[in-house]
Write a protein that holds these residues in place. Structure first.
Motif, PDB file in Angstrom:
ATOM      1  N   PRO A 249       0.820  -1.228   0.000  1.00  0.00           N
ATOM      2  CA  PRO A 249       0.000   0.000   0.000  1.00  0.00           C
ATOM      3  C   PRO A 249       0.849   1.271   0.000  1.00  0.00           C
ATOM      4  N   ASP A 250       1.991   1.249   0.723  1.00  0.00           N
ATOM      5  CA  ASP A 250       2.830   2.443   0.794  1.00  0.00           C
ATOM      6  C   ASP A 250       3.356   2.824  -0.587  1.00  0.00           C
ATOM      7  N   LYS A 251       3.783   1.838  -1.367  1.00  0.00           N
ATOM      8  CA  LYS A 251       4.289   2.110  -2.704  1.00  0.00           C
ATOM      9  C   LYS A 251       3.192   2.690  -3.585  1.00  0.00           C
ATOM     10  N   LEU A 252       2.000   2.122  -3.507  1.00  0.00           N
ATOM     11  CA  LEU A 252       0.903   2.582  -4.355  1.00  0.00           C
ATOM     12  C   LEU A 252       0.413   3.961  -3.928  1.00  0.00           C
ATOM     13  N   MET A 253       0.393   4.210  -2.626  1.00  0.00           N
ATOM     14  CA  MET A 253      -0.021   5.534  -2.157  1.00  0.00           C
ATOM     15  C   MET A 253       0.973   6.587  -2.618  1.00  0.00           C
ATOM     16  N   GLY A 254       2.264   6.225  -2.589  1.00  0.00           N
ATOM     17  CA  GLY A 254       3.282   7.170  -3.046  1.00  0.00           C
ATOM     18  C   GLY A 254       3.143   7.513  -4.505  1.00  0.00           C
ATOM     19  N   LEU A 255       2.533   6.607  -5.262  1.00  0.00           N
ATOM     20  CA  LEU A 255       2.328   6.853  -6.691  1.00  0.00           C
ATOM     21  C   LEU A 255       0.962   7.468  -6.990  1.00  0.00           C
ATOM     22  N   ASN A 256       0.158   7.671  -5.930  1.00  0.00           N
ATOM     23  CA  ASN A 256      -1.219   8.134  -6.137  1.00  0.00           C
ATOM     24  C   ASN A 256      -2.008   7.143  -6.996  1.00  0.00           C
ATOM     25  N   LEU A 257      -1.644   5.864  -6.895  1.00  0.00           N
ATOM     26  CA  LEU A 257      -2.322   4.873  -7.733  1.00  0.00           C
ATOM     27  C   LEU A 257      -3.593   4.341  -7.075  1.00  0.00           C
ATOM     28  N   SER A 258      -3.698   4.510  -5.742  1.00  0.00           N
ATOM     29  CA  SER A 258      -4.859   3.935  -5.087  1.00  0.00           C
ATOM     30  C   SER A 258      -6.123   4.668  -5.484  1.00  0.00           C
ATOM     31  N   PHE A 259      -6.052   5.995  -5.575  1.00  0.00           N
ATOM     32  CA  PHE A 259      -7.200   6.781  -6.041  1.00  0.00           C
ATOM     33  C   PHE A 259      -6.690   7.921  -6.904  1.00  0.00           C
ATOM     34  N   ALA A 260      -7.358   8.136  -8.006  1.00  0.00           N
ATOM     35  CA  ALA A 260      -7.010   9.248  -8.880  1.00  0.00           C
ATOM     36  C   ALA A 260      -8.315   9.866  -9.363  1.00  0.00           C
ATOM     37  N   ASN A 261      -8.460  11.163  -9.160  1.00  0.00           N
ATOM     38  CA  ASN A 261      -9.692  11.873  -9.516  1.00  0.00           C
ATOM     39  C   ASN A 261     -10.921  11.242  -8.857  1.00  0.00           C
ATOM     40  N   GLY A 262     -10.695  10.659  -7.669  1.00  0.00           N
ATOM     41  CA  GLY A 262     -11.820  10.101  -6.932  1.00  0.00           C
ATOM     42  C   GLY A 262     -12.194   8.685  -7.322  1.00  0.00           C
ATOM     43  N   PHE A 263     -11.526   8.106  -8.296  1.00  0.00           N
ATOM     44  CA  PHE A 263     -11.873   6.754  -8.752  1.00  0.00           C
ATOM     45  C   PHE A 263     -10.704   5.811  -8.474  1.00  0.00           C
ATOM     46  N   PRO A 264     -10.988   4.570  -8.130  1.00  0.00           N
ATOM     47  CA  PRO A 264      -9.896   3.607  -7.924  1.00  0.00           C
ATOM     48  C   PRO A 264      -9.116   3.411  -9.220  1.00  0.00           C
ATOM     49  N   SER A 265      -7.800   3.321  -9.089  1.00  0.00           N
ATOM     50  CA  SER A 265      -6.963   3.094 -10.269  1.00  0.00           C
ATOM     51  C   SER A 265      -6.960   1.611 -10.614  1.00  0.00           C
ATOM     52  N   VAL A 266      -6.807   1.328 -11.895  1.00  0.00           N
ATOM     53  CA  VAL A 266      -6.766  -0.063 -12.337  1.00  0.00           C
ATOM     54  C   VAL A 266      -5.452  -0.702 -11.933  1.00  0.00           C
ATOM     55  N   SER A 267      -4.335   0.007 -12.101  1.00  0.00           N
ATOM     56  CA  SER A 267      -3.026  -0.533 -11.737  1.00  0.00           C
ATOM     57  C   SER A 267      -2.940  -0.678 -10.225  1.00  0.00           C
ATOM     58  N   ASN A 268      -2.550  -1.846  -9.755  1.00  0.00           N
ATOM     59  CA  ASN A 268      -2.479  -2.060  -8.311  1.00  0.00           C
ATOM     60  C   ASN A 268      -1.174  -2.714  -7.888  1.00  0.00           C
ATOM     61  N   ALA A 269      -0.170  -2.679  -8.739  1.00  0.00           N
ATOM     62  CA  ALA A 269       1.147  -3.204  -8.382  1.00  0.00           C
ATOM     63  C   ALA A 269       2.194  -2.559  -9.294  1.00  0.00           C
ATOM     64  N   VAL A 270       3.445  -2.675  -8.877  1.00  0.00           N
ATOM     65  CA  VAL A 270       4.565  -2.097  -9.636  1.00  0.00           C
ATOM     66  C   VAL A 270       5.606  -3.179  -9.846  1.00  0.00           C
ATOM     67  N   LEU A 271       6.129  -3.236 -11.052  1.00  0.00           N
ATOM     68  CA  LEU A 271       7.175  -4.204 -11.393  1.00  0.00           C
ATOM     69  C   LEU A 271       8.431  -3.453 -11.821  1.00  0.00           C
ATOM     70  N   CYS A 272       9.582  -3.954 -11.405  1.00  0.00           N
ATOM     71  CA  CYS A 272      10.865  -3.364 -11.801  1.00  0.00           C
ATOM     72  C   CYS A 272      11.735  -4.428 -12.459  1.00  0.00           C
ATOM     73  N   ALA A 273      12.230  -4.124 -13.643  1.00  0.00           N
ATOM     74  CA  ALA A 273      13.192  -4.986 -14.331  1.00  0.00           C
ATOM     75  C   ALA A 273      14.535  -4.275 -14.321  1.00  0.00           C
ATOM     76  N   LYS A 274      15.574  -4.942 -13.822  1.00  0.00           N
ATOM     77  CA  LYS A 274      16.870  -4.274 -13.683  1.00  0.00           C
ATOM     78  C   LYS A 274      18.001  -5.202 -14.096  1.00  0.00           C
ATOM     79  N   ALA A 275      19.098  -4.598 -14.509  1.00  0.00           N
ATOM     80  CA  ALA A 275      20.263  -5.366 -14.951  1.00  0.00           C
ATOM     81  C   ALA A 275      21.480  -4.459 -14.915  1.00  0.00           C
ATOM     82  N   SER A 276      22.660  -5.063 -14.888  1.00  0.00           N
ATOM     83  CA  SER A 276      23.919  -4.319 -14.948  1.00  0.00           C
ATOM     84  C   SER A 276      24.812  -4.954 -15.996  1.00  0.00           C
ATOM     85  N   MET A 277      25.660  -4.141 -16.596  1.00  0.00           N
ATOM     86  CA  MET A 277      26.570  -4.631 -17.624  1.00  0.00           C
ATOM     87  C   MET A 277      27.871  -3.846 -17.548  1.00  0.00           C
TER      88      MET A 277
END
Length: 632
Positions: A249-277
């Motif tokens: 919930p903290d990550k989603l709240m930080g993104l304002n993803l939980s509610f936007a313009n008064g409506f629940p957002s469809v996106s409810n998770a965040v994915l990160c793809a990372k690599a080093s070279m």
């Protein structure tokens, strides 16, 4: 320290040490702020030290002379996926001297000093801060003189051997901490004195906060701490790309993803793809500048469109095949630091299709972008390009999901001077034996240049789409790695010298001479100046030519490889006009399609070709200028 002469191991006013335990740097500077304000800012380390994740004050004890002793716990982000993060247990002593000076001293708390033994923290390596701190003296006319000492032991033996120079370099410490502290103080002093409104009607403090949010978000994604809600997904049989998921919930709240313009957002998770070279023989500043200025060489417009749509209300389809390309990239500057080592800007990607329906009328995508480390002559600095999609309204509290690149030089010694930029020429420019020698020397000096690039891309998504988004993210990061490797090879001096001097280092006499010949010949045949007035001196002419808005390309008369430049129509047109170019000296060509140096198709509105004469007024090569060009 006042009056101390900079020695050979200095970066400007900052002195660095090679003979002590760990890494150390010190500096003395003047800032236009009162001592108490200076101390307050320096103690707030996360606000100016981008690698600092947190400083927790666990206890405060008063002292007899009116000072304080604080018990601190500090965490530093890992700069790359290849090494763990660092943490410190610290004692900080603050006191006021009789002359009004403030002293802030810090050092690690160790059980050898009869103190408690602090337990290790999972995912962190315990590092040591040796006696460090600040002496802040008031000036009679206002402001402060500040003395800074930074001294750490970062436990370099706890990282892979290839990364140890990063943890054993006092130069890197000086850039990241000592110089960063002075820059922050001067930046705020300037803002206090001017108190003006800058880019897009925002005050400097608001823009600084946006920069900090971008940097912090990128570091959080890169490190993927479990206490932030990140968990690792299994790989697909290859371990080159790491996938992390965060649905806290903290990550989603930080993104304002939980509610936007008064409506629940469809996106409810965040994915990160990372690599080093690991990169060889390519200056980080040059590679970063290419990635910034030529986004379409590595980015997928459908992915940008998906990322922009995913943080808004409403369903967003997973990107598949391209349904639209970049109509163009516009960089809109927002702010920069005093010494221009960091830029905050808005990138407008024109005409990007969000969905198949948008292919008829593509929309614009906006990115907030932080760019730093583009100075090729700066020693020990990493180059960063961090960006996040934003709405066109661009509110101060807009949700940010940062992605980007970090390129860290591993050979940061003062003796490893930065090479000059390379000038992209279409074929060998036979200046003579000195030209080849310069090119070979260039690659020889850069032969040991190594850097590590870390890539992290974040995507908001619906939880039931996790496997699909993970697969897309893996493929995307792998395609970016492939593109970066291709670009790095093309920019590598050793690669260039093996092609008989295809490109000449910017700043060599040969390249400067060629630039002068190009401009003189253009003036001779066209009757107007190619460059704006004020470009005097060979080096300035070359630099101005290099940054010209139109694409300029040279071909040796002995080897015009038309198939590598023009399409069939363009080749036929040039063959028709070639006699006119040689006889009249120039020709205007109709618009068409040509290829970039990386093999990407480029459309242009029209082109001008002219004969370049040398000092003996003999034809040396042909120069083409492609006007109003864009990637197809």
């Amino acid at each position: 320290m006042p009056g101390m002469k900079p020695g050979p191991d200095s970066i400007g006013i900052v002195a660095i040490s090679h003979g002590c335990t760990g890494v150390a740097a010190r500096a003395c500077g003047l800032v236009g702020l009162e001592p108490t304000r200076v101390a307050e800012l320096l103690k707030d380390r996360p606000s100016w030290f981008r690698d600092c994740r947190a400083v927790d004050v666990l206890n405060v004890l008063p002292t007899a002379n009116g000072g304080t002793i604080e018990l601190l716990y500090m965490q530093l982000y890992a700069p790359t996926t290849l090494a763990p993060a660092r943490d410190f247990w610290l004692l900080r002593y603050t006191s006021v001297l009789e002359d009004g000076s403030l002293v802030v001293c810090e050092r690690s708390l160790k059980n050898t000093q009869n103190g408690p033994s602090m337990p290790a923290v999972q995912h962190f390596v315990r590092a040591e801060m040796l006696p460090s701190g600040y002496l802040i003296r008031p000036c009679e006319g206002g402001g402060s003189i500040i003395h800074i000492v930074d001294h750490m032991d970062l436990e370099p033996w706890r990282v892979p051997e290839v990364l140890r120079p990063l943890y054993e370099s006092s130069t890197v410490l000086a850039q990241k901490t000592t110089m960063a502290a002075l820059r922050q103080l001067r930046q705020i002093a300037q803002e206090v004195s001017q108190s003006n409104v800058t880019g897009w009607g925002r005050r400097p403090a608001a823009l600084r906060a946006l920069s900090q949010r971008l940097s912090r978000g990128f570091n959080e994604a890169l490190n993927g701490f479990t206490d932030e809600g990140w968990s690792m997904m299994g790989n697909d049989g290859m371990d080159d790309v790491t996938i992390l998921v965060n649905s806290s919930p903290d990550k989603l709240m930080g993104l304002n993803l939980s509610f936007a313009n008064g409506f629940p957002s469809v996106s409810n998770a965040v994915l990160c793809a990372k690599a080093s070279m690991l990169l060889q023989n390519v200056p980080p500043a040059i590679l970063l500048r290419f990635l910034r200025e030529h986004r379409s060489e590595w980015a997928d417009s459908s992915i940008d469109a998906y990322s922009a749509a995913a943080v808004k209300v409403g369903p967003c389809s997973l990107p598949g095949s391209r349904v639209g390309g970049f109509g163009g990239q516009v960089i809109l500057p927002l702010a920069h630091t005093i010494e221009h080592e960091e830029f905050l800007e808005v990138i407008k990607l024109e005409g990007v299709a969000h969905s198949p329906e948008d292919a008829i009328m593509p929309r614009d995508v906006f990115l907030l972008q932080l760019c730093s480390g583009m100075d090729e002559n700066a020693v020990g600095t990493c180059a960063e390009l961090i960006f996040a999609p934003i709405d066109a309204s661009f509110a101060d509290d807009a949700p940010l999901l940062p992605s980007g690149f970090r390129i860290i030089p591993l050979d940061s010694g003062k003796e490893a001077s930065s090479p000059n930029r390379t000038l992209d020429l279409a074929s060998a420019l036979e200046i003579g034996p000195t030209g080849n020698k310069a090119s070979n020397d260039y690659s020889g000096n850069s032969g040991c240049m190594r850097s590590v690039m870390t890539i992290a891309f974040e995507f908001a998504f619906e939880s039931h789409m996790q496997e699909h988004v993970a697969s897309m993210a893996r493929q995307y990061v792998r395609s970016i790695i492939s593109s970066v490797q291709r670009v790095a090879l093309a920019l590598s001096p050793s690669h260039l010298s093996s092609h008989a001097g295809l490109r000449t280092p910017l700043g060599t006499p040969e390249a400067q001479t060629l630039a002068r010949w190009i401009c003189q010949s253009y003036r001779l045949y066209m009757g107007v100046e190619l460059l704006k007035s004020g470009s005097e001196g060979s080096e300035t002419i070359l630099k101005t030519l290099w940054h010209h808005s139109d694409a300029i390309m040279c071909c040796s008369l002995k080897d015009i490889t038309l198939e590598k430049i023009f399409d069939d129509h363009g080749r036929k047109t040039l063959c028709t006009e070639f006699p006119q170019i040689m006889q009249q000296g120039f020709a205007c060509l109709q618009g068409g399609i040509c290829l970039s140096s990386m093999g990407r198709p480029v459309s242009y509105e029209r082109a001008v070709a002219w004969k370049v004469l040398n000092e003996e007024e003999n034809a040396h090569c042909i120069c083409f200028m492609f006007i109003n060009w864009s990637f197809v």
